[in-house]
Write a protein that holds these residues in place. Structure first.
Motif, PDB file in Angstrom:
ATOM      1  N   MET A  47       0.825  -1.206   0.000  1.00 51.26           N
ATOM      2  CA  MET A  47       0.000   0.000   0.000  1.00 51.26           C
ATOM      3  C   MET A  47       0.861   1.258   0.000  1.00 51.26           C
ATOM      4  N   ALA A  48       1.958   1.230   0.740  1.00 52.25           N
ATOM      5  CA  ALA A  48       2.862   2.387   0.774  1.00 52.25           C
ATOM      6  C   ALA A  48       3.484   2.626  -0.600  1.00 52.25           C
ATOM      7  N   TYR A  49       3.844   1.544  -1.276  1.00 55.24           N
ATOM      8  CA  TYR A  49       4.441   1.651  -2.614  1.00 55.24           C
ATOM      9  C   TYR A  49       3.450   2.285  -3.592  1.00 55.24           C
ATOM     10  N   HIS A  50       2.261   1.730  -3.680  1.00 54.05           N
ATOM     11  CA  HIS A  50       1.269   2.266  -4.617  1.00 54.05           C
ATOM     12  C   HIS A  50       0.875   3.698  -4.240  1.00 54.05           C
ATOM     13  N   GLY A  51       0.821   3.970  -2.952  1.00 55.42           N
ATOM     14  CA  GLY A  51       0.500   5.326  -2.514  1.00 55.42           C
ATOM     15  C   GLY A  51       1.547   6.329  -2.945  1.00 55.42           C
ATOM     16  N   GLN A  52       2.822   5.948  -2.848  1.00 53.50           N
ATOM     17  CA  GLN A  52       3.903   6.843  -3.270  1.00 53.50           C
ATOM     18  C   GLN A  52       3.891   7.071  -4.776  1.00 53.50           C
ATOM     19  N   VAL A  53       3.607   6.021  -5.548  1.00 58.28           N
ATOM     20  CA  VAL A  53       3.516   6.176  -7.007  1.00 58.28           C
ATOM     21  C   VAL A  53       2.422   7.185  -7.352  1.00 58.28           C
ATOM     22  N   GLN A  54       1.273   7.038  -6.725  1.00 61.92           N
ATOM     23  CA  GLN A  54       0.158   7.943  -6.992  1.00 61.92           C
ATOM     24  C   GLN A  54       0.461   9.356  -6.530  1.00 61.92           C
ATOM     25  N   LEU A  55       1.105   9.489  -5.366  1.00 63.32           N
ATOM     26  CA  LEU A  55       1.446  10.813  -4.848  1.00 63.32           C
ATOM     27  C   LEU A  55       2.416  11.530  -5.776  1.00 63.32           C
ATOM     28  N   LEU A  60       3.689  15.636  -9.914  1.00 67.13           N
ATOM     29  CA  LEU A  60       4.236  15.984 -11.219  1.00 67.13           C
ATOM     30  C   LEU A  60       3.190  16.656 -12.108  1.00 67.13           C
ATOM     31  N   ARG A  61       1.961  16.163 -12.042  1.00 66.91           N
ATOM     32  CA  ARG A  61       0.897  16.787 -12.839  1.00 66.91           C
ATOM     33  C   ARG A  61       0.622  18.203 -12.357  1.00 66.91           C
ATOM     34  N   ARG A  62       0.687  18.402 -11.045  1.00 67.36           N
ATOM     35  CA  ARG A  62       0.448  19.732 -10.494  1.00 67.36           C
ATOM     36  C   ARG A  62       1.550  20.703 -10.905  1.00 67.36           C
ATOM     37  N   LEU A  63       2.785  20.228 -10.952  1.00 67.37           N
ATOM     38  CA  LEU A  63       3.896  21.085 -11.359  1.00 67.37           C
ATOM     39  C   LEU A  63       3.793  21.462 -12.836  1.00 67.37           C
ATOM     40  N   GLY A  64       3.161  20.592 -13.628  1.00 65.05           N
ATOM     41  CA  GLY A  64       2.888  20.913 -15.023  1.00 65.05           C
ATOM     42  C   GLY A  64       4.109  21.036 -15.910  1.00 65.05           C
ATOM     43  N   ASP A 150      24.137  -2.780 -26.502  1.00 64.48           N
ATOM     44  CA  ASP A 150      24.932  -2.179 -27.581  1.00 64.48           C
ATOM     45  C   ASP A 150      24.202  -2.174 -28.922  1.00 64.48           C
ATOM     46  N   ALA A 151      22.901  -2.489 -28.900  1.00 61.02           N
ATOM     47  CA  ALA A 151      22.150  -2.572 -30.156  1.00 61.02           C
ATOM     48  C   ALA A 151      21.695  -1.211 -30.659  1.00 61.02           C
ATOM     49  N   PHE A 152      21.742  -0.194 -29.786  1.00 64.74           N
ATOM     50  CA  PHE A 152      21.172   1.109 -30.125  1.00 64.74           C
ATOM     51  C   PHE A 152      22.237   2.187 -30.200  1.00 64.74           C
ATOM     52  N   ASP A 153      22.002   3.135 -31.109  1.00 64.35           N
ATOM     53  CA  ASP A 153      22.885   4.298 -31.216  1.00 64.35           C
ATOM     54  C   ASP A 153      22.520   5.359 -30.182  1.00 64.35           C
ATOM     55  N   GLY A 154      21.343   5.248 -29.603  1.00 69.08           N
ATOM     56  CA  GLY A 154      20.915   6.179 -28.567  1.00 69.08           C
ATOM     57  C   GLY A 154      19.725   5.602 -27.828  1.00 69.08           C
ATOM     58  N   ILE A 155      19.663   5.867 -26.526  1.00 73.79           N
ATOM     59  CA  ILE A 155      18.591   5.352 -25.683  1.00 73.79           C
ATOM     60  C   ILE A 155      18.021   6.496 -24.855  1.00 73.79           C
ATOM     61  N   LEU A 156      16.695   6.612 -24.841  1.00 74.16           N
ATOM     62  CA  LEU A 156      16.028   7.617 -24.014  1.00 74.16           C
ATOM     63  C   LEU A 156      14.871   6.937 -23.295  1.00 74.16           C
ATOM     64  N   LEU A 157      14.927   6.952 -21.951  1.00 75.23           N
ATOM     65  CA  LEU A 157      13.913   6.321 -21.118  1.00 75.23           C
ATOM     66  C   LEU A 157      13.112   7.382 -20.389  1.00 75.23           C
ATOM     67  N   SER A 158      11.837   7.110 -20.240  1.00 75.11           N
ATOM     68  CA  SER A 158      10.935   8.129 -19.691  1.00 75.11           C
ATOM     69  C   SER A 158      11.274   8.528 -18.262  1.00 75.11           C
ATOM     70  N   SER A 159      11.714   7.585 -17.440  1.00 73.85           N
ATOM     71  CA  SER A 159      12.006   7.929 -16.047  1.00 73.85           C
ATOM     72  C   SER A 159      13.174   8.893 -15.943  1.00 73.85           C
ATOM     73  N   GLU A 160      14.067   8.861 -16.917  1.00 74.02           N
ATOM     74  CA  GLU A 160      15.211   9.770 -16.919  1.00 74.02           C
ATOM     75  C   GLU A 160      14.849  11.120 -17.531  1.00 74.02           C
ATOM     76  N   ALA A 161      13.859  11.115 -18.425  1.00 71.31           N
ATOM     77  CA  ALA A 161      13.455  12.360 -19.085  1.00 71.31           C
ATOM     78  C   ALA A 161      12.402  13.126 -18.295  1.00 71.31           C
ATOM     79  N   GLY A 162      11.679  12.436 -17.410  1.00 67.64           N
ATOM     80  CA  GLY A 162      10.622  13.082 -16.634  1.00 67.64           C
ATOM     81  C   GLY A 162       9.305  13.204 -17.375  1.00 67.64           C
ATOM     82  N   CYS A 163       9.231  12.640 -18.575  1.00 68.76           N
ATOM     83  CA  CYS A 163       7.991  12.636 -19.355  1.00 68.76           C
ATOM     84  C   CYS A 163       7.959  11.361 -20.178  1.00 68.76           C
TER      85      CYS A 163
END
Length: 245
Positions: A47-55, A60-64, A150-163
């Motif tokens: 419950m704490a885990y899911h609560g933190q994800v939702q919080l 983040l949505r409020r910060l816009g 090593d299969a990609f020339d570039g990698i972009l993941l959402s958790s690192e980009a914030g979107c």
């Protein structure tokens, strides 16, 4: 002619199934945390885990800062430690994240044809990129496991980009970071909204493949989107584009 190919990961190149609700997962995590003096009961931790994800998502949505903000799971795990007065190190958080992912993952493998496709694109001199709605603490170790690091020339993941997809900000960051011209670039994915409509919003052609992990389609595919039934058919989409561009 497409010179650049951007791929989604899970459900497109990688066949995966996870279950984060298994009782055994939360019991094992509690044992791991207890060894560090961080005490939770299994249901309390869940419950704490899911609560933190939702919080974090609400914050983040409020910060816009993004139309489609992405939670960083590392920050969630850090807060679970902090709630018990424990200042976790980055390594402890990474270990907890890897354990969480390993215990929740029931299937992780490359789709048939993935290796062939990536190899043939490379042999044709194409540039290959990864744009994925994914958590770096989970995904970067899995790229090693799947021999895709090593299969990609570039990698972009959402958790690192914030979107995350379909946010145009996420797509533009990929295009700008790797200096990709939209007219030379194809987006390939299994989610019509995130991968195809998201790509269309920034002027990218796309290729859609329906897999077990694909969401239900709620609208027609974009005009400049090709639908395929096997991942290796991406090669044919690239060939037809030679005549179209």
């Amino acid at each position: 002619m497409y010179r650049n190919y951007i791929f989604d990961l899970y459900g497109t190149l990688v066949d995966i199934h996870t279950d984060e609700e298994k009782d055994a997962l939360w019991r094992t995590l509690c044992v791991l945390l207890a060894e560090q003096g961080v005490c939770y009961r299994p249901e309390e931790l869940r419950m704490a885990y899911h609560g933190q994800v939702q919080l974090q998502a609400r914050t983040l949505r409020r910060l816009g800062r993004a139309a489609e903000p992405e939670v960083d799971i590392g920050a969630v795990f850090r807060q679970l430690y902090a709630a018990r007065g424990y200042a976790a190190t980055d390594q402890e958080i990474a270990t907890l994240a890897r354990t969480f992912r390993r215990l929740s993952t029931e299937k992780l493998r490359l789709f048939d044809g993935t290796e062939q496709l990536l190899r043939e694109l490379r042999e044709r001199g194409k540039r290959i990129y990864l744009l994925s709605n994914a958590q770096a603490l989970f995904t970067r170790p899995e790229l090693d496991i799947l021999h895709l690091k090593d299969a990609f020339d570039g990698i972009l993941l959402s958790s690192e980009a914030g979107c995350k997809k379909p946010d145009s900000q996420f797509y533009r960051l990929m295009l700008e970071r790797y200096r990709l011209r939209p007219e030379e670039t194809l987006m390939v994915g299994n989610d019509d909204r995130a991968d195809c409509h998201g790509a269309a919003a920034v002027g990218l052609d796309s290729c859609y493949i329906a897999t077990e992990q694909s969401p239900v389609r709620r609208s027609p595919l974009p005009r400049r989107c090709s639908e395929i039934s096997r991942i290796t058919e991406v090669l044919s989409v690239g060939c037809s584009a030679l005549l179209a561009h």
